[in-house]
Motif scaffolding. Structure first.
Motif, short mmCIF file in Angstrom:
data_model
loop_
_atom_site.label_atom_id
_atom_site.label_comp_id
_atom_site.label_asym_id
_atom_site.label_seq_id
_atom_site.Cartn_x
_atom_site.Cartn_y
_atom_site.Cartn_z
N ASP A 1 0.69 -0.96 0.04
CA ASP A 1 0.02 0.05 -0.06
C ASP A 1 0.74 1.31 0.03
N ASP A 2 2.06 1.34 0.88
CA ASP A 2 2.71 2.32 0.91
C ASP A 2 3.51 2.69 -0.45
N LYS A 3 4.11 1.58 -0.90
CA LYS A 3 4.73 1.57 -2.30
C LYS A 3 3.69 2.23 -3.33
N LYS A 4 2.50 1.74 -3.39
CA LYS A 4 1.35 2.11 -4.36
C LYS A 4 1.20 3.72 -4.17
N ASN A 5 0.76 4.06 -2.80
CA ASN A 5 0.23 5.29 -2.59
C ASN A 5 0.81 6.49 -1.81
N ASN A 6 1.67 5.79 -0.98
CA ASN A 6 2.04 7.03 0.23
C ASN A 6 3.47 7.26 0.32
N VAL A 7 4.28 6.52 -0.61
CA VAL A 7 5.79 7.04 -0.40
C VAL A 7 5.82 8.30 -1.05
N LYS A 8 6.87 9.31 -0.50
CA LYS A 8 7.52 10.56 -0.89
C LYS A 8 8.82 10.60 -0.94
N LEU B 1 4.65 12.90 -3.89
CA LEU B 1 4.20 11.51 -3.89
C LEU B 1 5.04 10.75 -5.10
N ILE B 2 5.77 9.67 -4.74
CA ILE B 2 6.55 8.79 -5.86
C ILE B 2 6.11 7.51 -6.12
N GLY B 3 4.92 7.18 -5.48
CA GLY B 3 4.56 5.53 -5.47
C GLY B 3 4.23 5.20 -6.99
N TYR B 4 3.82 4.11 -6.92
CA TYR B 4 3.27 3.62 -8.24
C TYR B 4 2.40 4.44 -9.01
N ARG B 5 1.44 5.02 -8.09
CA ARG B 5 0.27 5.55 -8.77
C ARG B 5 0.52 6.88 -9.39
N PHE B 6 1.69 7.47 -9.06
CA PHE B 6 1.95 8.57 -9.40
C PHE B 6 3.30 9.05 -10.30
N THR B 7 3.80 7.83 -10.79
CA THR B 7 4.87 7.94 -11.73
C THR B 7 4.33 7.97 -13.14
N ARG B 8 5.38 7.86 -14.23
CA ARG B 8 4.84 8.26 -15.49
C ARG B 8 4.50 6.72 -16.23
N LEU B 9 4.74 5.75 -15.25
CA LEU B 9 4.28 4.28 -15.78
C LEU B 9 2.98 4.13 -15.42
#
Length: 359
Positions: free
Chosen positions: A302-309, A315-323
């Motif tokens: 959950d953190d890797k996907k949503n919360n890591v900054k 925010l740099i989790g999976y949901r916030f990258t160019r991929l």
């Protein structure tokens, strides 16, 4: 030369002289067997001494021409070729296709009489890229055969007077029938892609290569802006993008250990948690690319996907990258990350890879 600031290694120098020799040997009327020539430089000395030394100027002019072609083939020179062909040469270097340079030298040196234009070259280089992608995962054929395969095909071109598109078609059939789909037509490449594809050696350029192709192919928004996954980091002499394991490589004492334990119980799996982890962590479906490998680390899914900054609070989790809308879309759509999700994503990615590198 490659770049003014880069020294060319002894290995690359020897490779250039060996491959130039094999590409030009019939023009030069030499009889040295092909392969790794122990007495290669002796043979060059003999050619230079021909005609009381008059052979030297002719030989050096031919080597100069070969060096210009070689610079281009390696993806270090873009003069007089299209951006598309230049990019293909760069890809061939990145997937370690240097053992095919003898063939490309021969084709470029004789392009007029062989009726080889840029379109034919692009088709051939694309074919070579696909061949070497498959080779890096299957180790078929054995590495000590590779140069001989392409030298042998030069002989076949001359014996059969292949020209133009016939060179591409016959190379394609030769590689397919003799090396890629022999023994009943089984695609070993597909089998290997479904196993452990990452070995942790720090030299996993084959994985980076296919993931980068997948990432740029699967992006839906801003898809015209190709991402350079080989760009160097500003802070250190390494690449900015890194291979990321969603299920981390080290899980001892983390939430991931409990997640796998819960999955083990729910699926009545008799294996130890460590064994389950080992069976899935290096599968293709568990891998992606990221600029933030150290920040993501072994944090929870959950953190890797949503919360890591990052350090600036971004925010740099999976949901916030160019991929997020391509390579990482399946990851972003999941609520949990277990062997089931890894298997499912592996199947999805393998299907796409087989489309991209179809034979």
């Amino acid at each position: 030369g490659q770049e003014d600031s880069k020294e060319i290694s002894k290995r690359e120098q020897e490779q250039f002289f060996r491959q130039s020799y094999n590409a030009c040997r019939k023009d030069w009327g030499t009889n040295l067997p092909v392969g790794n020539h122990a007495n290669l430089y002796d043979e060059y000395e003999k050619m230079i001494e021909n005609d009381n030394g008059k052979g030297s100027l002719k030989l050096l002019n031919q080597l100069l021409k070969c060096s210009q072609f070689y610079n281009q083939i390696q993806g270090y020179g873009s003069e007089n070729i299209s951006n598309e062909l230049y990019d293909l040469y760069v890809d061939l270097r990145r997937i370690n296709g240097s053992r095919s340079y003898t063939l490309l030298l021969y084709l470029l040196k004789n392009c007029s009489e062989l009726e080889i234009g840029e379109e034919e070259l692009k088709n051939i280089v694309n074919l070579l890229i696909t061949f070497f992608v498959r080779y890096t995962f299957t180790s078929i054929p054995p590495s000590n055969m590779l140069e001989r395969i392409f030298i042998g095909f030069i002989d076949e071109i001359e014996e059969n007077s292949y020209k133009g598109s016939a060179i591409y078609e016959n190379l394609r059939m030769r590689l397919k029938e003799r090396y890629l789909f022999y023994g009943g037509g089984i695609d070993t490449f597909e089998t290997m892609l479904k196993g452990d594809v990452y070995d942790g050696s720090g030299k996993d350029d084959n994985i980076r290569f296919i993931l980068s192709k997948l990432a740029n192919k699967l992006r839906t928004s801003d898809s015209k802006n190709i991402i350079d996954f080989w760009a160097e980091s500003d802070k250190r002499s390494s690449l900015a993008w890194n291979i990321e394991h969603v299920l981390p490589q080290k899980i001892k004492g983390t939430s991931w250990e409990k997640d796998l334990s819960d999955w083990k119980k729910a699926n009545d799996d008799s294996r130890a948690v460590d064994e389950i982890h080992k069976s899935y962590v290096h599968k293709l479906g568990n891998l992606t690319l990221t600029l933030y490998n150290s920040e993501l680390g072994n944090k929870s899914f959950d953190d890797k996907k949503n919360n890591v900054k990052d350090k600036d609070g971004k925010l740099i989790g999976y949901r916030f990258t160019r991929l997020h809308d391509g390579l990482d879309k399946y990851i972003c759509d999941q609520e949990i990350w277990t062997p089931d999700e890894i298997d499912a994503r592996t199947e999805i990615l393998v299907k796409k890879i087989l489309e991209i590198f179809a034979w």
